[in-house]
Write a protein that holds these residues in place. Structure first.
Motif, mmCIF file in Angstrom:
data_model
loop_
_atom_site.group_PDB
_atom_site.id
_atom_site.type_symbol
_atom_site.label_atom_id
_atom_site.label_comp_id
_atom_site.label_asym_id
_atom_site.label_seq_id
_atom_site.Cartn_x
_atom_site.Cartn_y
_atom_site.Cartn_z
ATOM 1 N N ASP A 81 0.924 -1.159 -0.045
ATOM 2 C CA ASP A 81 -0.070 -0.153 -0.103
ATOM 3 C C ASP A 81 0.837 1.274 0.228
ATOM 4 O O ASP A 81 0.620 2.173 -0.842
ATOM 5 N N LEU A 82 1.863 1.381 0.917
ATOM 6 C CA LEU A 82 2.839 2.452 0.912
ATOM 7 C C LEU A 82 3.829 2.530 -0.490
ATOM 8 O O LEU A 82 3.882 3.728 -0.934
ATOM 9 N N ALA A 83 4.224 1.658 -0.960
ATOM 10 C CA ALA A 83 4.646 1.420 -2.116
ATOM 11 C C ALA A 83 4.054 2.083 -3.145
ATOM 12 O O ALA A 83 4.500 2.824 -4.238
ATOM 13 N N LEU A 84 2.734 1.531 -3.456
ATOM 14 C CA LEU A 84 2.083 1.995 -4.615
ATOM 15 C C LEU A 84 1.667 3.545 -4.358
ATOM 16 O O LEU A 84 1.800 4.186 -5.403
ATOM 17 N N GLY A 85 1.601 3.971 -3.040
ATOM 18 C CA GLY A 85 1.374 5.443 -3.028
ATOM 19 C C GLY A 85 2.512 6.287 -3.505
ATOM 20 O O GLY A 85 2.175 7.300 -4.102
ATOM 21 N N VAL A 86 3.593 5.674 -3.123
ATOM 22 C CA VAL A 86 5.015 6.487 -3.669
ATOM 23 C C VAL A 86 5.233 6.484 -5.116
ATOM 24 O O VAL A 86 5.249 7.463 -5.786
ATOM 25 N N VAL A 87 5.090 5.342 -5.552
ATOM 26 C CA VAL A 87 5.328 5.096 -6.981
ATOM 27 C C VAL A 87 4.180 5.768 -7.801
ATOM 28 O O VAL A 87 4.492 6.418 -8.979
ATOM 29 N N VAL A 88 2.960 5.947 -7.654
ATOM 30 C CA VAL A 88 1.969 6.596 -8.208
ATOM 31 C C VAL A 88 1.821 8.095 -8.116
ATOM 32 O O VAL A 88 1.744 8.763 -9.120
ATOM 33 N N ALA A 89 2.243 8.453 -7.003
ATOM 34 C CA ALA A 89 2.606 9.904 -6.571
ATOM 35 C C ALA A 89 3.787 10.348 -7.735
ATOM 36 O O ALA A 89 3.476 11.624 -7.702
ATOM 37 N N GLU A 90 4.736 9.520 -7.853
ATOM 38 C CA GLU A 90 5.728 10.147 -8.855
ATOM 39 C C GLU A 90 5.278 10.404 -10.326
ATOM 40 O O GLU A 90 5.957 10.888 -11.084
ATOM 41 N N GLY A 91 3.957 9.797 -10.449
ATOM 42 C CA GLY A 91 3.474 10.258 -11.852
ATOM 43 C C GLY A 91 3.545 8.957 -12.725
ATOM 44 O O GLY A 91 4.586 8.331 -12.911
ATOM 45 N N THR A 145 6.785 -1.290 -17.872
ATOM 46 C CA THR A 145 8.126 -2.161 -17.212
ATOM 47 C C THR A 145 8.612 -1.191 -16.400
ATOM 48 O O THR A 145 9.062 -1.850 -15.240
ATOM 49 N N GLU A 146 8.737 0.087 -16.583
ATOM 50 C CA GLU A 146 9.310 1.283 -15.480
ATOM 51 C C GLU A 146 8.712 1.103 -14.218
ATOM 52 O O GLU A 146 9.335 1.097 -13.445
ATOM 53 N N VAL A 147 7.326 1.038 -14.317
ATOM 54 C CA VAL A 147 6.525 1.297 -13.021
ATOM 55 C C VAL A 147 6.655 -0.170 -12.231
ATOM 56 O O VAL A 147 6.680 -0.054 -11.103
ATOM 57 N N ALA A 148 6.652 -1.368 -13.153
ATOM 58 C CA ALA A 148 6.980 -2.473 -12.378
ATOM 59 C C ALA A 148 8.123 -2.737 -11.535
ATOM 60 O O ALA A 148 8.214 -3.031 -10.525
ATOM 61 N N TRP A 149 9.326 -2.095 -12.374
ATOM 62 C CA TRP A 149 10.632 -2.218 -11.576
ATOM 63 C C TRP A 149 10.594 -1.040 -10.637
ATOM 64 O O TRP A 149 11.196 -1.505 -9.543
ATOM 65 N N ARG A 150 9.955 -0.107 -10.608
ATOM 66 C CA ARG A 150 9.944 0.913 -9.506
ATOM 67 C C ARG A 150 9.348 0.299 -8.177
ATOM 68 O O ARG A 150 9.696 0.673 -7.152
ATOM 69 N N LEU A 151 8.125 -0.300 -8.423
ATOM 70 C CA LEU A 151 7.688 -0.918 -7.229
ATOM 71 C C LEU A 151 8.481 -1.986 -6.658
ATOM 72 O O LEU A 151 8.382 -2.124 -5.453
ATOM 73 N N LEU A 152 9.422 -2.911 -7.364
ATOM 74 C CA LEU A 152 10.246 -3.675 -6.862
ATOM 75 C C LEU A 152 11.348 -3.020 -6.192
ATOM 76 O O LEU A 152 11.713 -3.287 -5.033
#
Length: 342
Positions: free
Chosen positions: A168-178, A185-192
């Motif tokens: 939940d926290l990680a999704l909030g960070v990654v989505v807030a980055e835009g 693929t970039e979004v998937a790697w950023r989540l990891l």
């Protein structure tokens, strides 16, 4: 990085409860009389971990009324001694783990014993080898050992909550980055990256990030497609904490979306809420939970597009019993943990 975000912050509560390994072993032993067995050979690695606490691989358990053995090779002797308290270590030194496990059982139980085995996770070649090694009566225990994991202990619920909170926290960070302009693929790697930064052991499964019409694929594989303004982006992802998985599916709007997209989103949300409301002790995964969610989508005219089950249990495996689908469902009990994702 969003303001005030601390990369060192962990994803959930600290685990304070302890696993009841003696209780789990006792419950496994109740299967012996129920199934007419002298012993059961546990080969599923998740069941081995659940029953003994051993986190490694290439190990079996032999459970009898007065027998509790863990059989593995020299790579794991010290790990077993560190992690396992209720099982006697049998040092596997040959080339056939199943044969050595049967021999260890025979030394403890004598000849002619009836042995339960887990056929669902065994190849035909393994079964033939097991039959040659045993030479006695074999009975498939089906999913009975695995189903011991269905009702979760407090320590398991804590780990599952921590894994969900981390995602939940990680999704909030990654989505807030835009999202606009980034590839799937970039979004998937950023989540990891976020999962590892927050202390996760890894992903529960390969993340699904699917933009636009790619999101119509139930298990889409992230690719080079760039997210455009107005896209709906489906992200289905999870992380492991303490061996336990989370599984979170969310749909994000990349900017303003059309009225048609909003209508579809609202239908799925209504279906999910109906399914969640049906989850209770004594409810049936098929007849109550799946039926409630599926009914909303059918009434909206999209029943033909809803081909998968509504949900499933989650624990040491990301997909485990209980199941909540139109073709397969289980009776729910207090302490079970399941997803609702129509």
């Amino acid at each position: 990085m969003t303001p005030g975000h601390d990369r060192r912050r962990r994803g959930g509560p600290m685990t304070t409860a302890k696993a009841d390994y003696p209780g789990r072993l006792a419950r496994c032993r109740t299967l012996l009389d129920e199934r007419g067995l002298d012993a059961v050979l546990v080969t599923d690695r998740h069941d081995v971990r659940y029953l003994s606490g051993f986190r490694g691989e290439d190990a079996t358990l032999v459970v009898g009324a007065d027998t509790a053995l863990i059989v593995t090779d020299s790579r794991f002797y010290e790990q077993v001694r560190e992690e396992v308290a209720d099982y006697e270590l049998v040092e596997h030194r040959g080339t056939d783990l199943l044969a050595d496990s049967v021999n260890a059982a025979a030394e403890s139980l004598g000849d002619g014993f009836t042995l339960g085995y887990q056929a669902g996770g065994m190849t035909h070649a393994d079964f033939r080898g097991l039959r040659r090694a045993h030479g006695g009566r074999l009975r498939d225990v089906r999913r009975h050992v695995t189903h011991l994991r269905m009702v979760k202990e407090p320590v398991e619920i804590q780990a599952l909550a921590a894994a969900a909170a981390l995602v939940d926290l990680a999704l909030g960070v990654v989505v807030a980055e835009g999202l606009v302009g980034r590839t799937e693929t970039e979004v998937a790697w950023r989540l990891l990256e976020e999962y590892h930064a927050r202390g996760a052991e890894g992903e529960s499964f390969d993340a699904i990030v699917a933009a636009g019409d790619h999101g119509a694929q139930g298990h889409a594989i992230p690719g080079p497609r760039r997210i455009k303004p107005g896209d709906l982006v489906v992200i289905d992802t999870g992380a492991r904490v303490g061996g336990y998985c989370s599984d979170i599916t969310r749909t994000f709007a990349a900017g303003r979306v059309s009225k048609a997209h909003r209508k579809l989103y609202d239908i799925v949300l209504e279906a999910q809420l109906a399914g969640v409301a049906a989850v209770r002790h004594g409810a049936h995964g098929r007849d109550h939970v799946d039926a409630a969610a599926r009914g909303v989508i059918k009434v909206a005219g999209y029943g033909a597009q809803f081909g998968h089950g509504t949900g499933h249990g989650v624990g040491l495996e990301v997909h485990e019993a209980p199941f909540l689908g139109s073709l397969r469902g289980d009776r729910l009990e207090a302490g079970m943990v399941c997803t609702v994702e129509p």
